[in-house]
Design a protein around this motif. Structure first.
Motif, PDB file in Angstrom:
ATOM      1  N   GLU A 167       0.834  -1.207   0.000  1.00  0.00           N
ATOM      2  CA  GLU A 167       0.000   0.000   0.000  1.00  0.00           C
ATOM      3  C   GLU A 167       0.865   1.252   0.000  1.00  0.00           C
ATOM      4  OE1 GLU A 167      -2.429  -0.571   3.465  1.00  0.00           O
ATOM      5  OE2 GLU A 167      -3.577  -2.180   2.530  1.00  0.00           O
ATOM      6  N   GLN A 168       1.977   1.219   0.733  1.00  0.00           N
ATOM      7  CA  GLN A 168       2.901   2.348   0.713  1.00  0.00           C
ATOM      8  C   GLN A 168       3.446   2.560  -0.699  1.00  0.00           C
ATOM      9  OE1 GLN A 168       5.978   1.767   3.642  1.00  0.00           O
ATOM     10  NE2 GLN A 168       4.530   1.710   5.349  1.00  0.00           N
ATOM     11  N   GLN A 169       3.833   1.461  -1.365  1.00  0.00           N
ATOM     12  CA  GLN A 169       4.342   1.567  -2.737  1.00  0.00           C
ATOM     13  C   GLN A 169       3.262   2.085  -3.669  1.00  0.00           C
ATOM     14  OE1 GLN A 169       7.655   0.955  -3.803  1.00  0.00           O
ATOM     15  NE2 GLN A 169       6.773   2.156  -5.472  1.00  0.00           N
ATOM     16  N   ALA A 170       2.043   1.617  -3.493  1.00  0.00           N
ATOM     17  CA  ALA A 170       0.935   2.057  -4.350  1.00  0.00           C
ATOM     18  C   ALA A 170       0.690   3.556  -4.192  1.00  0.00           C
ATOM     19  CB  ALA A 170      -0.328   1.264  -4.021  1.00  0.00           C
ATOM     20  N   THR A 171       0.807   4.067  -2.978  1.00  0.00           N
ATOM     21  CA  THR A 171       0.628   5.508  -2.761  1.00  0.00           C
ATOM     22  C   THR A 171       1.734   6.283  -3.458  1.00  0.00           C
ATOM     23  OG1 THR A 171      -0.507   5.120  -0.663  1.00  0.00           O
ATOM     24  CG2 THR A 171       0.407   7.319  -1.012  1.00  0.00           C
ATOM     25  N   ALA A 172       2.974   5.813  -3.334  1.00  0.00           N
ATOM     26  CA  ALA A 172       4.086   6.459  -4.042  1.00  0.00           C
ATOM     27  C   ALA A 172       3.843   6.428  -5.547  1.00  0.00           C
ATOM     28  CB  ALA A 172       5.406   5.766  -3.687  1.00  0.00           C
ATOM     29  N   ASP A 173       3.361   5.308  -6.047  1.00  0.00           N
ATOM     30  CA  ASP A 173       3.076   5.175  -7.478  1.00  0.00           C
ATOM     31  C   ASP A 173       1.938   6.096  -7.909  1.00  0.00           C
ATOM     32  OD1 ASP A 173       5.047   3.219  -7.575  1.00  0.00           O
ATOM     33  OD2 ASP A 173       3.626   1.536  -7.587  1.00  0.00           O
ATOM     34  N   LEU A 174       0.920   6.221  -7.065  1.00  0.00           N
ATOM     35  CA  LEU A 174      -0.208   7.102  -7.371  1.00  0.00           C
ATOM     36  C   LEU A 174       0.271   8.544  -7.544  1.00  0.00           C
ATOM     37  CD1 LEU A 174      -3.280   7.679  -7.597  1.00  0.00           C
ATOM     38  CD2 LEU A 174      -3.300   7.888  -5.109  1.00  0.00           C
ATOM     39  N   PHE A 175       1.062   9.013  -6.610  1.00  0.00           N
ATOM     40  CA  PHE A 175       1.564  10.389  -6.687  1.00  0.00           C
ATOM     41  C   PHE A 175       2.512  10.561  -7.875  1.00  0.00           C
ATOM     42  CE2 PHE A 175      -0.315  10.861  -2.573  1.00  0.00           C
ATOM     43  CZ  PHE A 175      -0.499  12.220  -2.402  1.00  0.00           C
ATOM     44  N   ALA A 176       3.425   9.625  -8.052  1.00  0.00           N
ATOM     45  CA  ALA A 176       4.368   9.712  -9.175  1.00  0.00           C
ATOM     46  C   ALA A 176       3.627   9.641 -10.506  1.00  0.00           C
ATOM     47  CB  ALA A 176       5.405   8.586  -9.070  1.00  0.00           C
ATOM     48  N   GLY A 177       2.640   8.786 -10.592  1.00  0.00           N
ATOM     49  CA  GLY A 177       1.863   8.664 -11.826  1.00  0.00           C
ATOM     50  C   GLY A 177       1.081   9.925 -12.141  1.00  0.00           C
ATOM     51  N   ALA A 178       0.514  10.536 -11.126  1.00  0.00           N
ATOM     52  CA  ALA A 178      -0.236  11.779 -11.335  1.00  0.00           C
ATOM     53  C   ALA A 178       0.688  12.869 -11.871  1.00  0.00           C
ATOM     54  CB  ALA A 178      -0.906  12.223 -10.034  1.00  0.00           C
ATOM     55  N   MET A 179       1.890  12.968 -11.303  1.00  0.00           N
ATOM     56  CA  MET A 179       2.854  13.969 -11.785  1.00  0.00           C
ATOM     57  C   MET A 179       3.254  13.665 -13.221  1.00  0.00           C
ATOM     58  SD  MET A 179       3.540  16.363  -9.652  1.00  0.00           S
ATOM     59  CE  MET A 179       1.956  16.298  -8.832  1.00  0.00           C
ATOM     60  N   GLY A 180       3.602  12.409 -13.465  1.00  0.00           N
ATOM     61  CA  GLY A 180       4.076  12.016 -14.792  1.00  0.00           C
ATOM     62  C   GLY A 180       3.026  12.172 -15.872  1.00  0.00           C
ATOM     63  N   ALA A 181       1.785  11.896 -15.524  1.00  0.00           N
ATOM     64  CA  ALA A 181       0.722  11.939 -16.532  1.00  0.00           C
ATOM     65  C   ALA A 181       0.117  13.313 -16.723  1.00  0.00           C
ATOM     66  CB  ALA A 181      -0.385  10.947 -16.141  1.00  0.00           C
ATOM     67  N   TYR A 182       0.019  14.110 -15.652  1.00  0.00           N
ATOM     68  CA  TYR A 182      -0.758  15.345 -15.745  1.00  0.00           C
ATOM     69  C   TYR A 182       0.025  16.635 -15.519  1.00  0.00           C
ATOM     70  CZ  TYR A 182      -4.538  12.038 -15.766  1.00  0.00           C
ATOM     71  OH  TYR A 182      -5.356  11.001 -16.089  1.00  0.00           O
ATOM     72  N   LYS A 183       1.200  16.568 -14.901  1.00  0.00           N
ATOM     73  CA  LYS A 183       1.988  17.798 -14.755  1.00  0.00           C
ATOM     74  C   LYS A 183       3.131  17.849 -15.750  1.00  0.00           C
ATOM     75  CE  LYS A 183       5.083  20.459 -11.962  1.00  0.00           C
ATOM     76  NZ  LYS A 183       6.271  20.112 -12.721  1.00  0.00           N
ATOM     77  N   ASN A 184       3.878  16.776 -15.857  1.00  0.00           N
ATOM     78  CA  ASN A 184       5.075  16.786 -16.696  1.00  0.00           C
ATOM     79  C   ASN A 184       4.829  17.159 -18.154  1.00  0.00           C
ATOM     80  OD1 ASN A 184       6.507  16.155 -14.439  1.00  0.00           O
ATOM     81  ND2 ASN A 184       7.202  14.166 -15.141  1.00  0.00           N
ATOM     82  N   PRO A 185       3.829  16.610 -18.813  1.00  0.00           N
ATOM     83  CA  PRO A 185       3.674  16.961 -20.234  1.00  0.00           C
ATOM     84  C   PRO A 185       3.559  18.473 -20.462  1.00  0.00           C
ATOM     85  CG  PRO A 185       2.328  15.065 -19.725  1.00  0.00           C
ATOM     86  CD  PRO A 185       2.864  15.582 -18.412  1.00  0.00           C
ATOM     87  N   ALA A 186       2.739  19.144 -19.673  1.00  0.00           N
ATOM     88  CA  ALA A 186       2.569  20.596 -19.842  1.00  0.00           C
ATOM     89  C   ALA A 186       3.801  21.366 -19.388  1.00  0.00           C
ATOM     90  CB  ALA A 186       1.336  21.073 -19.080  1.00  0.00           C
ATOM     91  N   SER A 187       4.641  20.761 -18.561  1.00  0.00           N
ATOM     92  CA  SER A 187       5.871  21.410 -18.122  1.00  0.00           C
ATOM     93  C   SER A 187       6.914  21.449 -19.231  1.00  0.00           C
ATOM     94  CB  SER A 187       6.491  20.655 -16.945  1.00  0.00           C
ATOM     95  OG  SER A 187       5.691  20.720 -15.812  1.00  0.00           O
TER      96      SER A 187
END
Length: 147
Positions: free
Chosen positions: A92-112
């Protein structure tokens, strides 16, 4: 409304999406909500995820050089992340890290990094809602670290 609908076939979806953001959301998402209301969905989605990034950095105490996906992985690392939930099971700890990393990678990084065509009001509203959920998780972690 009928004339507006004829001139903008996406109007119903835009109204439905705006309704999703009608309730309370984290005050850190004010910029995202404002840009959404202006129809600038790319900036709204970016602003929402940037708010998450800035808040994770603030709460974790990690330096400004820590950015995006790497910041999320470090802050929520199951091994030693400041924001991980030590009472949660390792997966569950890994899944939370993945959730946050995935959100950044999918929704912040492209527009950056490049221009992005983003004209889906519903998706933009959902990204803002996701950011609201992520901020709630960050604030719970902040409360844990203060206890």
């Amino acid at each position: 409304m009928g004339r507006e609908l004829v001139s903008d076939p996406h109007l119903v979806a835009k109204i439905w999406a705006a309704d999703r953001l009608a309730g309370d959301i984290d005050p850190l998402l004010t910029s995202a909500r404002t840009n959404f209301a202006l129809g600038d969905y790319e900036t709204a989605a970016f602003a929402a995820m940037k708010a998450v990034e800035v808040e994770v950095r603030r709460v974790s105490g990690l330096p400004n050089e820590s950015l995006g996906v790497a910041l999320m992985r470090k802050a929520f690392s199951p091994k030693d992340g400041v924001l991980r939930d030590p009472k949660a099971e390792g997966g569950e700890q890994q899944a939370t890290a993945d959730l946050f990393a995935g959100a950044m990678g999918a929704y912040k990084n492209p527009a950056s990094h490049r221009p992005v065509q983003f004209n889906d009001a519903v998706e933009a509203a959902e990204i803002i809602q996701l950011a609201d959920l992520l901020l709630r998780i960050v604030h719970r972690a902040e409360a844990r670290t203060k206890d």
